[in-house]
Design a protein around this motif. Structure first.
Motif, PDB file in Angstrom:
ATOM      1  N   THR A 124       3.973   2.922  -5.852  1.00 51.37           N
ATOM      2  CA  THR A 124       3.484   3.168  -7.209  1.00 51.37           C
ATOM      3  C   THR A 124       4.329   2.413  -8.233  1.00 51.37           C
ATOM      4  OG1 THR A 124       4.938   5.054  -7.599  1.00 51.37           O
ATOM      5  CG2 THR A 124       2.825   5.514  -6.511  1.00 51.37           C
ATOM      6  N   SER A 139      -4.959   2.896  -2.368  1.00 51.85           N
ATOM      7  CA  SER A 139      -5.160   2.127  -3.605  1.00 51.85           C
ATOM      8  C   SER A 139      -6.642   1.982  -3.920  1.00 51.85           C
ATOM      9  CB  SER A 139      -4.488   0.756  -3.491  1.00 51.85           C
ATOM     10  OG  SER A 139      -4.953   0.060  -2.358  1.00 51.85           O
ATOM     11  N   LYS A 140      -7.488   1.925  -2.895  1.00 47.74           N
ATOM     12  CA  LYS A 140      -8.941   1.840  -3.126  1.00 47.74           C
ATOM     13  C   LYS A 140      -9.465   3.116  -3.762  1.00 47.74           C
ATOM     14  CE  LYS A 140     -10.428  -1.564   0.322  1.00 47.74           C
ATOM     15  NZ  LYS A 140     -11.243  -1.792   1.536  1.00 47.74           N
ATOM     16  N   GLU A 145       0.846  -1.191   0.000  1.00 52.49           N
ATOM     17  CA  GLU A 145       0.000   0.000   0.000  1.00 52.49           C
ATOM     18  C   GLU A 145       0.887   1.248   0.000  1.00 52.49           C
ATOM     19  OE1 GLU A 145      -3.319   2.276  -0.184  1.00 52.49           O
ATOM     20  OE2 GLU A 145      -3.333   0.092  -0.204  1.00 52.49           O
ATOM     21  N   SER A 179      -0.843  -4.415 -14.126  1.00 53.88           N
ATOM     22  CA  SER A 179      -1.637  -3.865 -15.229  1.00 53.88           C
ATOM     23  C   SER A 179      -0.722  -3.620 -16.423  1.00 53.88           C
ATOM     24  CB  SER A 179      -2.281  -2.539 -14.812  1.00 53.88           C
ATOM     25  OG  SER A 179      -1.284  -1.536 -14.667  1.00 53.88           O
ATOM     26  N   ILE A 193      -7.810   5.171  -5.661  1.00 50.52           N
ATOM     27  CA  ILE A 193      -7.349   5.194  -7.059  1.00 50.52           C
ATOM     28  C   ILE A 193      -8.179   4.236  -7.907  1.00 50.52           C
ATOM     29  CG2 ILE A 193      -5.393   4.698  -8.594  1.00 50.52           C
ATOM     30  CD1 ILE A 193      -3.570   5.464  -6.151  1.00 50.52           C
ATOM     31  N   ALA A 194      -8.399   3.018  -7.389  1.00 46.77           N
ATOM     32  CA  ALA A 194      -9.159   1.998  -8.134  1.00 46.77           C
ATOM     33  C   ALA A 194     -10.574   2.456  -8.437  1.00 46.77           C
ATOM     34  CB  ALA A 194      -9.181   0.696  -7.338  1.00 46.77           C
ATOM     35  N   MET A 230     -10.529   4.451 -11.707  1.00 49.12           N
ATOM     36  CA  MET A 230      -9.930   3.876 -12.918  1.00 49.12           C
ATOM     37  C   MET A 230     -10.929   3.716 -14.050  1.00 49.12           C
ATOM     38  SD  MET A 230      -6.646   3.446 -12.806  1.00 49.12           S
ATOM     39  CE  MET A 230      -6.264   2.173 -13.998  1.00 49.12           C
ATOM     40  N   LYS A 231     -12.230   3.649 -13.701  1.00 48.93           N
ATOM     41  CA  LYS A 231     -13.267   3.492 -14.745  1.00 48.93           C
ATOM     42  C   LYS A 231     -13.254   4.663 -15.731  1.00 48.93           C
ATOM     43  CE  LYS A 231     -16.598   5.666 -11.644  1.00 48.93           C
ATOM     44  NZ  LYS A 231     -17.579   5.415 -10.591  1.00 48.93           N
ATOM     45  N   SER A 239      -2.903   5.084 -13.104  1.00 47.76           N
ATOM     46  CA  SER A 239      -2.869   4.925 -11.653  1.00 47.76           C
ATOM     47  C   SER A 239      -2.050   6.020 -10.985  1.00 47.76           C
ATOM     48  CB  SER A 239      -2.327   3.539 -11.268  1.00 47.76           C
ATOM     49  OG  SER A 239      -0.973   3.406 -11.643  1.00 47.76           O
TER      50      SER A 239
END
Length: 902
Positions: free
Chosen positions: A259, A591-592, A256, A292, A594-595, A598-599, A442
């Motif tokens: 990057t 990270s949550k 966590e 990714s 950022i995720a 991402m859409k 990201s």
């Protein structure tokens, strides 16, 4: 009609349809070789050798040699690799186009149809290196910078437009769309090609060292010099020795807060220590599979920094998802996936699946937040050590990579004439830049989230800091806007200033005159923090001596902190509302978080509509550029574009290559890690240097000098800029009184002892008929795939470059220009042999008769006291085709003779 070499032309299914392909499984059966255990990257090259087997340039013997690649075998076989396409950026693309135009002039003068000089594969030039950040932290910065770009580069863009109509397969992606490698990744890359029903994998060479970014989607490709790219365009295979392949097994997962930038800086440090120069690197294992595609591309991008020819990732489901998200058609995605499955090359290999030359291992959970610098990208520093490292280097001598300053000056405050306080370590440039990171949603979303939290906490960036955001694609602006993050970046001074390389290539633009005067007047060691891949001396800005590579969110954090001596792990980033201390942990995104955004980043409709504009709506500024027509260029007067001299006196029969060198003088004696930036700068042109003087003599005002990079189409400027970097250190020049090295492109002419610019000394030696040599240390020519570093060397009359080791591309470029690269053997070096360049002359013997690849020659050192010493050196002409290039005076005359004789 397609050849059925070794009975390998087979059918493969694409849904309900069929396609033809050259089957590697069939070749394995035919030859009994263990092709399925070869590294995937070697198999992709093998397919090209098989498919292009014509019995002339590519033979069945070449196929068999590569099919039987041995993981630890001696590397003596030469591979003729025919690429599917070529990609260029404009700094290297314009001189390449000038060379092609000059070849057509030669053809025309000889009564041959100039259309014989025509690229045989698709060539795409992406204009991304020409925009400079003159305007920043203002609402119309993007528009104003683009208008300045077009006004400065109009002559170059006219020349490109001539090329578009003169050459059938030459296309241009105009300014304002993005950076070449991100455009390549998102738009130009096809996965597989189809020629008359025969499918084959995408492959390429590019005239930029970071072409390797494309390895992130399973495409074999790397950077070459413009001269080698020209040969590839004109039908010459790219020749190279069968490489070692280093397998890197990635396991675990990033912690966590870490990057992809932290990961790539760790890999760069690790692989540079493992000495992977000239080798393929291929990633495998469960950790690789979990990354990714954009994280993979970030790692692949920095292959030049870790020294590898490639940083390759195989095709798998993640690759297919990326193609879907970036708007590729269903038909090409189906062909892509089906082809790689049919070849047995689909999926990331696991440990034990492949025979590598050597295997390395990295546990992703060991990666920590990091920066790299202050002078080289492989010098990684964990974030908690940045303060102590800078403090230590501040007073260390230059010989130990330090700044040679008095320790008590570190905290001293200086004030500019307009009232700005400046200290050593102050961040004066903070740039979110470079394809390495701007292709990766990201880290850009992380920067936006950090900016949002920082603004909400009441943090600001000091107004004198030159902050900028230069996305590698217009898609980035779309998703940062859709995610609601761009306004927060703008509030901290990170508004969109350009779509191009900008700060990473040295186009940061200038600082204020007041800041420059205070920095130079007090010898301040100021800092730049950028999300780039290069931080070599004088690359970012001639007056900023300390340059750190960092992830985009860390760039924003350091801009807020304002000085690299603030320890962001233990000290507050700054004071927010009501004077409250705000720490990095308070504003660092999870990270949550950022995720969840991402859409917005992988919207295929956005990619499709953006890249449809390349041809459909390139912009009014591009449409307004006028140009000439015709198949032969007429070379109007210009300080940007001039007919290159490389074909002067061209004859169909090559002149005999020199059998040796006698009575040479040293033009320069240099240390380790001399980069192509040192040899051929890309940034600003000094007014009082040879190039600046020439421009002024030709009516160009200082304000219109532009950069060396933008003027690479004119040899008069480029040869005057060779070895003109303001930070280069020639050991022939005596040190200062304090023991520090004198910087700048100067030398001592021999035997007069007169101190001159390297250009002026070189021209005097040419007048006198005296050959010259360059001496260097380890990693000579590291950095960009800059063919002008070799072209300029040749035009200065240098006959040989002798050093401890070469970087791959520059060695190849020297051969391509007819300059001998030679390497000291064993522990021999400039120091151990006592080479000073002063009062010495040099002979090179042992090249009489037929030159052989990697043979030994004899360097004779004649001392000022009358004594002599002979020492063996290794000729770094590595392959038989390179011997031919040298005999012809370089690769371009060789290819031109072939084309005109056809």
């Amino acid at each position: 009609m397609s050849r059925n070499t070794l009975n390998t032309l087979k059918d493969f299914p694409i849904g309900a349809k069929k396609g033809k392909f050259y089957s590697l499984p069939a070749l394995e059966k035919e030859l009994g070789a263990k092709i399925s255990r070869l590294p995937v990257s070697i198999r992709v090259v093998l397919e090209s050798v098989l498919r292009n087997c014509d019995g002339k340039k590519v033979t069945e013997e070449h196929v068999k040699q590569l099919a039987n690649w041995g993981a630890t075998a001696a590397r003596t076989d030469e591979i003729p690799f025919v690429v599917a396409r070529v990609v260029l950026q404009d700094f290297t693309g314009v001189p390449l186009l000038a060379d092609l135009a000059a070849m057509r002039n030669v053809a025309s003068k000889m009564g041959v149809n100039p259309k014989k000089i025509e690229p045989l594969v698709p060539v795409d030039l992406v204009v991304d290196h020409s925009v400079t950040i003159d305007h920043f932290r203002e609402p119309k910065a993007l528009d104003l910078n683009m208008k300045l770009e077009f006004s400065r580069n109009n002559e170059r863009y006219q020349f490109m437009k001539w090329g578009m109509q003169a050459f059938d397969t030459f296309g241009v992606v105009p300014p304002g769309f993005g950076i070449v490698h991100q455009v390549n990744l998102e738009y130009l890359a096809r996965g597989v090609h189809n020629a008359s029903g025969v499918y084959y994998p995408d492959s390429l060479v590019g005239t930029d060292s970071h072409t390797t970014m494309i390895n992130g989607i399973g495409v074999v490709g790397w950077g070459v010099g413009g001269i080698e790219a020209e040969a590839g365009m004109l039908g010459q295979p790219v020749y190279f020795l069968t490489p070692d392949v280093i397998g890197v097994n990635l396991t675990g997962a990033l912690r966590e807060g870490c990057t992809a930038t932290d990961l790539v800086l760790t890999i760069t440090e690790m692989l540079r220590k493992e000495k992977v120069v000239g080798k393929f690197v291929e990633f495998f294992g469960e950790g690789t599979e979990s990354l990714s595609v954009t994280d993979r591309a970030t790692i692949a991008n920095m292959a030049p920094e870790y020294g590898a020819t490639m940083g390759f990732f195989p095709v798998d489901d993640a690759t297919i998802e990326y193609f879907e998200g970036t708007g590729r058609t269903k038909e090409e995605i189906a062909s892509f996936q089906s082809y790689f499955k049919a070849q047995g090359m689909y999926g990331v290999p696991k440990k034990g699946d492949i025979d590598y030359t050597r295997e390395l291992h990295l546990d992703l959970s060991t990666v920590a937040p990091s920066l790299a610098g202050p002078k080289r990208p492989q010098d990684r520093i964990e974030i908690g050590n940045v303060k102590s490292t800078f403090t230590d280097l501040f007073s260390k001598p230059t010989g130990e990579n330090g700044f040679n300053k008095k320790a008590d000056e570190l905290t001293k405050t200086y004030t500019t004439s307009n009232g700005v306080n400046v200290k050593n370590g102050d961040v004066l440039i903070a740039a979110i830049t470079s394809c390495t990171n701007t292709s990766n949603p990201s880290v850009l979303l992380a920067a936006g989230l950090l900016a949002k939290k920082a603004v909400e906490a009441g943090l600001t960036v000091a107004p004198h800091i030159k902050s900028s955001l230069a996305p590698g694609s217009r898609v980035v602006t779309e998703y940062l806007t859709a995610a609601g993050l761009l306004p927060y970046l703008e509030k901290l001074g990170f508004g969109v200033t350009a779509y191009g390389c900008t700060t990473c290539i040295g186009n940061a633009g200038d600082l204020t005159p007041e800041l420059n005067a205070t920095i130079t007047g007090n010898d301040i060691v100021a800092a730049a923090v950028l999300s780039g891949n290069r931080n070599f001396e004088a690359r970012i800005h001639p007056n900023i001596r300390s340059n750190f590579l960092a992830s985009p969110p860390l760039v924003v954090a350091y801009a807020i902190a304002g000085n690299v001596t603030r320890d962001l792990m233990t000290e507050p980033v700054g004071q927010g509302k009501d004077g409250k201390d705000v720490y990095l942990g308070d504003i660092w995104p999870t990270s949550k978080e950022i995720a969840a955004l991402m859409k917005f980043a992988m919207n295929s409709k956005v990619f499709k509509s953006n890249y449809a504009d390349v041809k459909g709506n390139p912009g009014k500024l591009w449409e307004a550029v006028s140009s000439t027509e015709g198949q032969v260029y007429n070379w109007p007067d210009s300080t940007y574009i001039a007919e290159p001299p490389f074909f002067d006196g061209f004859e169909m029969k090559p002149k005999a290559a020199e059998a040796g060198i006698q009575g040479a003088r040293a033009l320069g004696v240099f240390g380790d890690s001399i980069t192509t930036d040192h040899i051929s700068p890309a940034g600003s042109i000094k007014e009082d240097g040879p190039a600046g003087k020439w421009l002024k003599e030709n009516g160009v005002m200082k304000a219109d000098f532009n950069s060396y990079g933008s003027r690479r189409g004119n040899h008069e400027i480029m040869m005057r800029g060779t070895f003109a970097n303001v930070r280069i250190k020639n050991k022939m020049i005596p040190p200062k009184a304090d023991g520090s090295a004198v910087e700048g492109g100067i030398t001592l002419h021999q035997p007069s002892g007169e101190q001159l610019s390297i250009y002026d000394a070189a021209m005097r030696y040419v007048e006198e008929g005296t050959p010259t040599m360059i001496f260097g240390g380890e990693e000579y020519g590291t950095g960009s795939s800059r063919d002008w570093a070799a072209k300029g060397t040749q035009l200065l009359g240098v006959k040989a470059v002798i050093c401890r080791s070469f970087e791959r591309i520059h060695r190849s470029n020297l051969v391509g220009m007819g300059v001998l690269p030679l390497q000291f053997i064993g522990n021999d070096s400039v120091e151990s042999l006592g080479i000073t360049g002063k009062g010495e002359t040099y002979d090179l013997k042992g090249l009489e008769g037929e030159i052989k690849p990697q043979q030994q020659a004899t360097l004779v050192i004649h001392r000022a006291d009358g004594s002599s010493k002979e020492v063996q050196v290794l000729l770094r002409i590595d392959t038989p085709i390179e011997v031919d290039y040298y005999k012809h005076g370089g690769i371009l005359p060789f290819v031109l003779r072939q084309l005109l004789a056809a």
